[in-house]
Design a protein around this motif. Structure first.
Motif, mmCIF file in Angstrom:
data_model
loop_
_atom_site.group_PDB
_atom_site.id
_atom_site.type_symbol
_atom_site.label_atom_id
_atom_site.label_comp_id
_atom_site.label_asym_id
_atom_site.label_seq_id
_atom_site.Cartn_x
_atom_site.Cartn_y
_atom_site.Cartn_z
ATOM 1 N N ARG A 207 26.280 3.133 37.085
ATOM 2 C CA ARG A 207 25.509 2.158 37.906
ATOM 3 C C ARG A 207 25.359 2.617 39.288
ATOM 4 O O ARG A 207 24.247 2.325 40.138
ATOM 5 C CB ARG A 207 26.075 0.722 37.611
ATOM 6 C CG ARG A 207 25.330 -0.367 38.189
ATOM 7 C CD ARG A 207 25.962 -1.861 38.089
ATOM 8 N NE ARG A 207 27.332 -1.893 37.866
ATOM 9 C CZ ARG A 207 27.905 -2.278 36.633
ATOM 10 N NH1 ARG A 207 27.086 -2.542 35.525
ATOM 11 N NH2 ARG A 207 29.256 -2.411 36.670
ATOM 12 N N GLN A 208 26.456 2.946 39.986
ATOM 13 C CA GLN A 208 26.129 3.257 41.318
ATOM 14 C C GLN A 208 25.301 4.660 41.703
ATOM 15 O O GLN A 208 24.555 4.561 42.583
ATOM 16 C CB GLN A 208 27.531 3.770 42.096
ATOM 17 C CG GLN A 208 27.447 3.895 43.557
ATOM 18 C CD GLN A 208 27.044 2.708 44.248
ATOM 19 O OE1 GLN A 208 27.703 1.704 44.271
ATOM 20 N NE2 GLN A 208 26.009 2.972 44.977
ATOM 21 N N ASN B 278 21.780 4.427 43.513
ATOM 22 C CA ASN B 278 21.403 5.429 44.594
ATOM 23 C C ASN B 278 19.950 5.947 44.336
ATOM 24 O O ASN B 278 19.246 6.142 45.423
ATOM 25 C CB ASN B 278 22.690 6.680 44.730
ATOM 26 C CG ASN B 278 23.704 6.178 45.203
ATOM 27 O OD1 ASN B 278 23.800 5.279 46.223
ATOM 28 N ND2 ASN B 278 24.775 7.145 44.919
ATOM 29 N N ALA C 224 21.438 -2.563 37.331
ATOM 30 C CA ALA C 224 21.012 -1.647 38.578
ATOM 31 C C ALA C 224 19.755 -2.222 39.274
ATOM 32 O O ALA C 224 19.710 -2.493 40.510
ATOM 33 C CB ALA C 224 21.061 -0.102 38.312
ATOM 34 N N GLU D 247 30.664 4.006 37.781
ATOM 35 C CA GLU D 247 30.050 5.096 38.549
ATOM 36 C C GLU D 247 28.678 5.243 38.076
ATOM 37 O O GLU D 247 27.778 5.850 38.832
ATOM 38 C CB GLU D 247 31.013 6.329 37.808
ATOM 39 C CG GLU D 247 30.787 7.718 38.687
ATOM 40 C CD GLU D 247 31.484 8.687 38.496
ATOM 41 O OE1 GLU D 247 31.644 9.751 38.898
ATOM 42 O OE2 GLU D 247 32.425 8.494 37.518
ATOM 43 N N ASP E 83 32.225 -2.648 41.180
ATOM 44 C CA ASP E 83 31.707 -1.137 41.444
ATOM 45 C C ASP E 83 32.394 -0.629 42.568
ATOM 46 O O ASP E 83 32.638 0.504 42.754
ATOM 47 C CB ASP E 83 30.217 -1.144 41.442
ATOM 48 C CG ASP E 83 29.687 -1.378 39.983
ATOM 49 O OD1 ASP E 83 30.356 -1.562 38.811
ATOM 50 O OD2 ASP E 83 28.224 -1.505 40.110
ATOM 51 N N ALA E 84 32.368 -1.461 43.613
ATOM 52 C CA ALA E 84 33.033 -1.024 44.874
ATOM 53 C C ALA E 84 34.541 -0.578 44.789
ATOM 54 O O ALA E 84 35.022 0.644 45.394
ATOM 55 C CB ALA E 84 32.794 -1.985 46.276
ATOM 56 N N MET F 80 34.702 2.668 42.799
ATOM 57 C CA MET F 80 34.052 3.727 43.738
ATOM 58 C C MET F 80 35.513 4.305 44.645
ATOM 59 O O MET F 80 35.707 5.424 44.945
ATOM 60 C CB MET F 80 33.270 3.522 44.767
ATOM 61 C CG MET F 80 32.617 4.425 45.416
ATOM 62 S SD MET F 80 31.169 4.189 46.649
ATOM 63 C CE MET F 80 30.193 3.514 45.762
ATOM 64 N N ALA G 191 28.946 -6.033 42.018
ATOM 65 C CA ALA G 191 28.955 -5.127 42.959
ATOM 66 C C ALA G 191 30.429 -4.764 43.394
ATOM 67 O O ALA G 191 30.865 -3.939 43.895
ATOM 68 C CB ALA G 191 28.222 -5.696 43.944
#
Length: 190
Positions: A101-102, A106, A62, A99, A30-31, A34, A27
């Protein structure tokens, strides 16, 4: 969250502690990705490079990262959410891991938020010729035609203060940057 679980539950077996730490690490990576992508809007030379990805692993990641969202709903007495993943073979695609995975997160968060009183989220994935595909469906409340028409717009949200209205627009942007598309089918009650 997984960090709170690690902090508060000292009786977790070592394997579960390592799994929680791995998810926290994923996580945070991923942040950071982003933030890099947000910078790419002002500095296109920072755009991400696509690499071969195992979509089955991404979907499983995910689901694991989103799990606290529906466990929280269960804990609050809002019903159990069951996740079903159906894979139709080896699903390799080119893309940006963080990207995609995010985007999946969502979609999972939206699906979980749409379910009232318990239900099911199904994620299916497969390949057709040169394209990989991922389908996310839920047994939630569905969208009115008006909401369906506006859901692509940034900052449009039906979640009041709980939502930013950026989740689906980010999913659409991710699909476009990967040469793909997003199709949404919904009606009230489905």
């Amino acid at each position: 969250s997984y960090s709170a679980l690690l902090r508060d539950d000292r009786s977790l077996p070592e394997g579960e502690r390592v799994e929680c730490l791995d998810l926290i690490h994923t996580a945070s990576q991923d942040a950071a990705g982003m933030i890099r992508r947000m910078r790419a809007f002002s500095k296109p030379e920072d755009a991400v490079q696509h690499r071969p990805l195992d979509l089955d692993s991404l979907v499983n990641d995910a689901v694991a990262l989103a799990k606290p969202r529906w466990l929280e709903k269960e804990h609050l007495g809002k019903g159990e959410i069951v996740i079903r993943v159906v894979s139709k073979g080896q699903n390799i695609a080119m893309g940006d891991e963080g990207e995609i995975r995010q985007a999946l997160l969502n979609l999972l968060f939206n699906a979980a938020d749409a379910i009232e009183g318990g239900g099911e989220i199904t994620m299916e994935l497969g390949r057709e010729e040169a394209f990989a595909w991922i389908s996310v469906s839920d047994t939630g409340t569905g969208m009115t035609p008006e909401v369906l028409a506006k859901c692509r717009e940034p900052f449009f949200s039906t979640k009041a203060s709980r939502g930013t209205g950026l989740g689906l627009p980010m999913v659409f942007g991710t699909a476009e940057r990967h040469g793909g598309r997003v199709d949404i089918e919904s009606e009230v009650g489905q």
